[in-house]
Write a protein that holds these residues in place. Structure first.
Motif, PDB file in Angstrom:
ATOM      1  N   CYS A 162       1.904   1.995   4.075  1.00  0.00           N
ATOM      2  CA  CYS A 162       2.171   0.921   5.035  1.00  0.00           C
ATOM      3  C   CYS A 162       2.605  -0.317   4.259  1.00  0.00           C
ATOM      4  O   CYS A 162       2.620  -0.321   3.034  1.00  0.00           O
ATOM      5  CB  CYS A 162       0.941   0.619   5.900  1.00  0.00           C
TER       6      CYS A 162
ATOM      7  N   CYS B 266      -3.149   1.534   8.226  1.00  0.00           N
ATOM      8  CA  CYS B 266      -4.219   1.817   7.271  1.00  0.00           C
ATOM      9  C   CYS B 266      -5.594   1.739   7.925  1.00  0.00           C
ATOM     10  O   CYS B 266      -6.594   2.109   7.321  1.00  0.00           O
ATOM     11  CB  CYS B 266      -4.108   0.956   6.016  1.00  0.00           C
TER      12      CYS B 266
ATOM     13  N   LYS C 289       0.824  -1.221   0.000  1.00  0.00           N
ATOM     14  CA  LYS C 289       0.000   0.000   0.000  1.00  0.00           C
ATOM     15  C   LYS C 289       0.859   1.274   0.000  1.00  0.00           C
ATOM     16  O   LYS C 289       2.078   1.223   0.075  1.00  0.00           O
ATOM     17  CB  LYS C 289      -0.933  -0.027   1.214  1.00  0.00           C
TER      18      LYS C 289
ATOM     19  N   THR D  33      -4.875  -5.520   6.277  1.00  0.00           N
ATOM     20  CA  THR D  33      -4.931  -4.279   7.059  1.00  0.00           C
ATOM     21  C   THR D  33      -3.874  -4.296   8.160  1.00  0.00           C
ATOM     22  O   THR D  33      -3.344  -5.349   8.511  1.00  0.00           O
ATOM     23  CB  THR D  33      -6.307  -4.101   7.748  1.00  0.00           C
ATOM     24  N   CYS D  34      -3.579  -3.118   8.694  1.00  0.00           N
ATOM     25  CA  CYS D  34      -2.660  -2.988   9.832  1.00  0.00           C
ATOM     26  C   CYS D  34      -3.070  -1.732  10.600  1.00  0.00           C
ATOM     27  O   CYS D  34      -3.929  -0.979  10.137  1.00  0.00           O
ATOM     28  CB  CYS D  34      -1.213  -2.890   9.333  1.00  0.00           C
TER      29      CYS D  34
ATOM     30  N   CYS E 166       1.161  -3.269   4.148  1.00  0.00           N
ATOM     31  CA  CYS E 166       0.101  -4.232   3.799  1.00  0.00           C
ATOM     32  C   CYS E 166       0.162  -4.555   2.313  1.00  0.00           C
ATOM     33  O   CYS E 166       0.466  -3.690   1.498  1.00  0.00           O
ATOM     34  CB  CYS E 166      -1.273  -3.653   4.104  1.00  0.00           C
TER      35      CYS E 166
HETATM   36 ZN   LIG Z   1      -1.746  -1.341   6.349  1.00  0.00          ZN
END
Ligand SMILES: [Zn+2]
Length: 471
Positions: free
Chosen positions: A26, A44, A23, A40-41, A28
């Motif tokens: 980040c 984000c 992304k 996701t993390c 991901c």
């Molecule tokens: Zn993320």
């Protein structure tokens, strides 16, 4: 007044999802079709205290887009926060670029018209809202809405054109060339159905010849060229109708429903100041080095606009052929492979008239060999179509061998053809008599009978000449 006295003015805003591995800010993974909310993390998802890190791959792809669109690449560009509240944006702002975008002032030439590119900037995508239950898929009729954050934070480039487009057809031609260009440089999979290419259109009309712009409306996010074209045409008609009745166009955002062909107002349009843009304090400005820009420029492949020109000049093809062959990079590649060992005009005819089958199927060298059989007079055009169908079913086959095995070679001026002509004359005294008494059109019936007997292995013009010489 009629439509002829009104001039449509169209500008496009195109969102391109970049095909980076990760992304925008980040680590991901960035890909389509994963289980919802698995990519996701904390970053984000907008958790407190996280810090974004710029994806260098996305920056390079944005620069490549700018170079392919003849833009200047800014020595310094800045990320801004675009503030808004909506469930698709967990931070309540989107990191975007505002008054210092990475790419500026480019153009793309479409069918001889230069369409200005105002800017192209980097930003992050929002999450995807899934309207479910009840009338699923539509926000109005759904019972509830789910949020899939997989898309949240994926890298986007937004490309904004000048209001240089003058018809829906021209806008679609521009979009097709842009899509092809993005595909050729390999920055996105540009799939409108998956949402990796999305287009909004700003539409207004004005009296033809006027130097001023009318009030524009924005058509939101159409997911196919056809719907976008239909939507723009409907909106142009609606605006002309309003103006001709002495009413005013209101600036608003509209949705076109391809099913009902109706335009629906979504909301009145926000102004830039509504978003309270301010520089993103957690990111330093982008300052790509001249060496990086030159490396990326050198790495660009031949672009579709240049290729269309080359097809016309090098292969002597009509402009429309050159454009059609360049509708997709792989179609153009396939054509070039066929034309490498056969007549270019015939190759273009075959590739365009049989698409998309051969690109996936019949090897280019095989199609070239088939074209050579026609050019050399071994087979007629109608037989070639039969052989082509055999090749689609069995792409490994050799055209000459198929012609041999199935006895499809032209009978030309052999005695066999003459014998058939004699038979047809003998079996059709009534037609012969009518022809000889002056009904010239009857010759076609006789030609048809001979052609039937040859099963397409003769040239109709030659058959006609032979018949006339004998009658
Ligand atoms: Zn993320």
């Amino acid at each position: 007044m009629s439509e002829a006295v009104w001039e449509p003015v169209i500008g496009l805003e195109i969102h391109v999802q970049l095909n980076t591995a990760t992304k925008m800010f980040c680590a991901c993974e960035n890909h389509f079709g994963a289980e919802p909310n698995t990519l996701t993390c904390p970053l984000c998802l907008g958790h407190p205290g996280v810090l974004p890190v710029i994806n260098q791959g996305a920056v390079e792809k944005a620069i490549e887009i700018g170079l392919a669109l003849n833009c200047a690449i800014a020595e310094r560009s800045v990320f801004h926060r675009k503030n808004y509240f909506y469930p698709d944006s967990p931070k309540a702002y989107q990191i975007s670029q505002y008054d210092e975008p990475i790419c500026l002032e480019g153009h793309l030439d479409v069918d001889g018209s230069r369409i200005g590119i105002t800017r192209a900037h980097l930003e992050e995508d929002a999450a995807k809202l899934v309207h479910s239950g009840g009338e699923a898929g539509r926000i109005g009729g759904a019972e509830y809405t789910l949020v899939d954050f997989n898309r949240c934070g994926t890298p986007l480039v937004e490309i904004v054109t000048e209001p240089d487009l003058r018809s829906p057809e021209q806008a679609i031609a521009f979009l097709a060339l842009l899509k092809n260009t993005l595909q050729t440089i390999g920055v996105s999979d540009v799939d409108m159905e998956k949402g990796s290419l999305r287009c909004d259109a700003n539409v207004s009309v004005r009296p033809a010849g006027s130097g001023e712009f009318g009030t524009k409306t924005e058509l939101k996010n159409m997911n196919s060229f056809k719907f976008l074209g239909d939507g723009m045409a409907a909106e142009i008609r609606r605006q002309i109708d309003l103006l001709e009745r002495g009413l005013q166009v209101v600036q608003e955002t509209l949705h076109y429903d391809p099913g009902t062909k109706a335009l629906r107002s979504l909301r009145s349009k926000e102004e830039a100041h509504d978003y309270r843009y301010f520089p993103e304090p957690d990111l330093v400005p982008l300052a790509p080095s001249p060496a990086l820009i030159e490396r990326l420029r050198d790495g660009l492949p031949e672009l579709p606009a240049a290729r269309i020109e080359r097809f016309a000049s090098q292969h002597g093809l009509p402009a429309a052929y050159a454009t059609d062959l360049n509708a997709e990079p792989r179609l153009a590649d396939y054509f070039e492979a066929v034309a490498a060992s056969s007549d270019a005009k015939s190759a273009a005819d075959w590739v365009l008239n049989t698409r998309p089958a051969p690109v996936d199927n019949v090897p280019a060298a095989t199609l070239a060999a088939l074209i050579d059989l026609i050019a050399g007079g071994t087979i007629t055009n109608s037989i070639a179509k039969q052989v082509y169908e055999m090749l689609v079913a069995d792409p490994a086959a050799d055209p000459a061998e198929l012609v041999e095995r199935h006895g499809l070679a032209s009978i030309g001026d052999s005695g066999e053809l003459e014998a058939m002509v004699d038979e047809v004359i003998a079996e059709n005294p009534a037609f012969v008599e009518q022809f000889q008494s002056g009904k010239d059109g009857v010759i076609n019936a006789l030609v048809g009978q001979v052609m039937k007997r040859t099963q397409g292995r003769a040239d109709a013009r030659q058959v006609q000449e032979l018949l006339r010489s004998k009658l």
